[in-house]
Design an enzyme around this catalytic site. Sequence first.
Site, mmCIF file in Angstrom:
data_model
loop_
_atom_site.group_PDB
_atom_site.id
_atom_site.type_symbol
_atom_site.label_atom_id
_atom_site.label_comp_id
_atom_site.label_asym_id
_atom_site.label_seq_id
_atom_site.Cartn_x
_atom_site.Cartn_y
_atom_site.Cartn_z
ATOM 1 N N LYS A 112 0.820 -1.212 0.000
ATOM 2 C CA LYS A 112 0.000 0.000 0.000
ATOM 3 C C LYS A 112 0.861 1.273 0.000
ATOM 4 C CE LYS A 112 -4.084 -2.152 0.665
ATOM 5 N NZ LYS A 112 -3.784 -3.578 0.917
HETATM 6 C C1 LIG Z 1 -4.504 -4.766 0.627
HETATM 7 C C2 LIG Z 1 -3.778 -6.050 0.703
HETATM 8 C C3 LIG Z 1 -4.071 -7.125 -0.163
HETATM 9 C C4 LIG Z 1 -5.207 -7.063 -1.151
HETATM 10 O O1 LIG Z 1 -4.997 -6.111 -2.145
HETATM 11 P P1 LIG Z 1 -6.255 -5.562 -3.001
HETATM 12 O O2 LIG Z 1 -5.713 -4.484 -3.841
HETATM 13 O O3 LIG Z 1 -7.229 -5.053 -1.967
HETATM 14 O O4 LIG Z 1 -6.798 -6.717 -3.764
HETATM 15 C C5 LIG Z 1 -3.291 -8.257 -0.084
HETATM 16 N N1 LIG Z 1 -2.291 -8.366 0.818
HETATM 17 C C6 LIG Z 1 -1.986 -7.366 1.664
HETATM 18 C C7 LIG Z 1 -0.882 -7.550 2.631
HETATM 19 C C8 LIG Z 1 -2.711 -6.178 1.633
HETATM 20 O O5 LIG Z 1 -2.412 -5.182 2.486
#
Ligand SMILES: *Cc1c(COP(=O)(O)O)cnc(C)c1O
Length: 460
Positions: A112
């Site tokens: 993120k």
């Molecule tokens: C947010 C997240 C996901 C999922 O990603 P999306 O874009 O919501 O499909 C998978 N793994 C981790 C560690 C995340 O923080």
Amino acid sequence: MQYISTRGTAPELNFEEAMLAGLARDGGLYVPKTLPKFDSNFITSLGHLSYEEIAFKVMKPFVGEVFEEVEFKNIIHQSYSKFVHQSKAPLRQLSDKHYLLELYHGPTLAFKDFAMQLIGQLFRTSLSKSKKRVTIIGATSGDTGSAAIEAFKGLDAVDVFILYPRGRVSEVQRRQMSTPSAINVHAISIDGDFDDCQKALKDLFNDLKFRDKVNLSGVNSINWARIMAQIVYYFSSYSSLDLGGEKVRFTVPTGNFGDIFAGYIAKKIGLPISKLIVATNQNDILHNALISGEYVRGIVNPSISPSMDIQVSSNFERALYYALKCNADEVSRLFSDFALTGNFKIQESALNNLLTHYSSGKVSEDETSETINNALKKYNVEVCPHTAIGLKVAEDNMCDEVMITLATAHPAKFFKAFESSTGKKPVMPKSLSDLFNKDERITELPNNLDQIKRVILERI
Ligand SMILES: *Cc1c(COP(=O)(O)O)cnc(C)c1O
């Protein structure tokens, strides 16, 4: 570059406006009106560039003229300056054809950060020019919230409110949200699951009076700028392998469908990807939708991969929009059905289109633990539970093409799951060292829109 809504009736916006808006006013999601196209020479030429240089070249057409070239380059450099790995998104070879793309070297240890650090800088630049203030509301299953708070803390022109499901995030995730002392960031725990948080967020956006009163903005992956930032590492990883145009597959641990949808856009603008493989935990609405053609809301079942404990995947709307050949009326119809009944059927041609780009696999809790343990034994690599889900699905889908699995978070962020799976402690990064000694600041609220609104109005 102009942006239009998947539901067809919101005003057309430029990149900056779409970024500041978050969700479109008709309830849809913004997508680019046209897509750029990169050829194979362009992709080959990226091989020798730094992550920041690749980011600039890939994102420039999406941003258009709203930021000057030098300004945008500076924004990108600032955004990735807090990453501890020099190549930002390093690839680690696991076996002959299988690579792990490590996306957890940013300040909050999950992928993120790639988008959120960039959005933080873009908002800062944009708001300092316009002298406007915005209120950012985010819903999180854990990692979006910590990344957003890290990216926006201390920024004068922004107040940030993050809604997370109480008791359903890891201790590190919660502390990353609750310990920053900046007064413009607020961690709010909601008595509910992630889908409740995301629903509250959408309801706040769809209350146009409230939306305008607080100048609401959103940084969930409903925000196009997040998707855009995530397209970059598909290009950087591919071009670092020097494959001469050969097709590859990506396996992506998936919850809200943002990360994998960025891969779809990468494919659409020219990257040689044969398949994008959705890896889900026991919350398998997406896996089911791809198998059966029925998109049916379920109940969230808490797992050891909490960031993927999602049953209503916002970005699936963007995927459907393209699968329906940009038919916004049909998208509107399906999602108003969904709001009423909690399900819809995907028409056959759209489902077939989805299946040419995506496939999927589902991993149980036991298999997740087993894979965390196996990864340590077989590859000598420490993975978080989400990454383990990706690894398992990738291994089940190996063929003679190169496979790149996205490692979405650092194992230390989920150290309890790692310890119970392996009997060992993961290596703890420096950034976590004083997290456990700081005071926490959390506002606890019921799942009630009026109370959420009241807290926001009191604090901005
Ligand atoms: C947010 C997240 C996901 C999922 O990603 P999306 O874009 O919501 O499909 C998978 N793994 C981790 C560690 C995340 O923080």
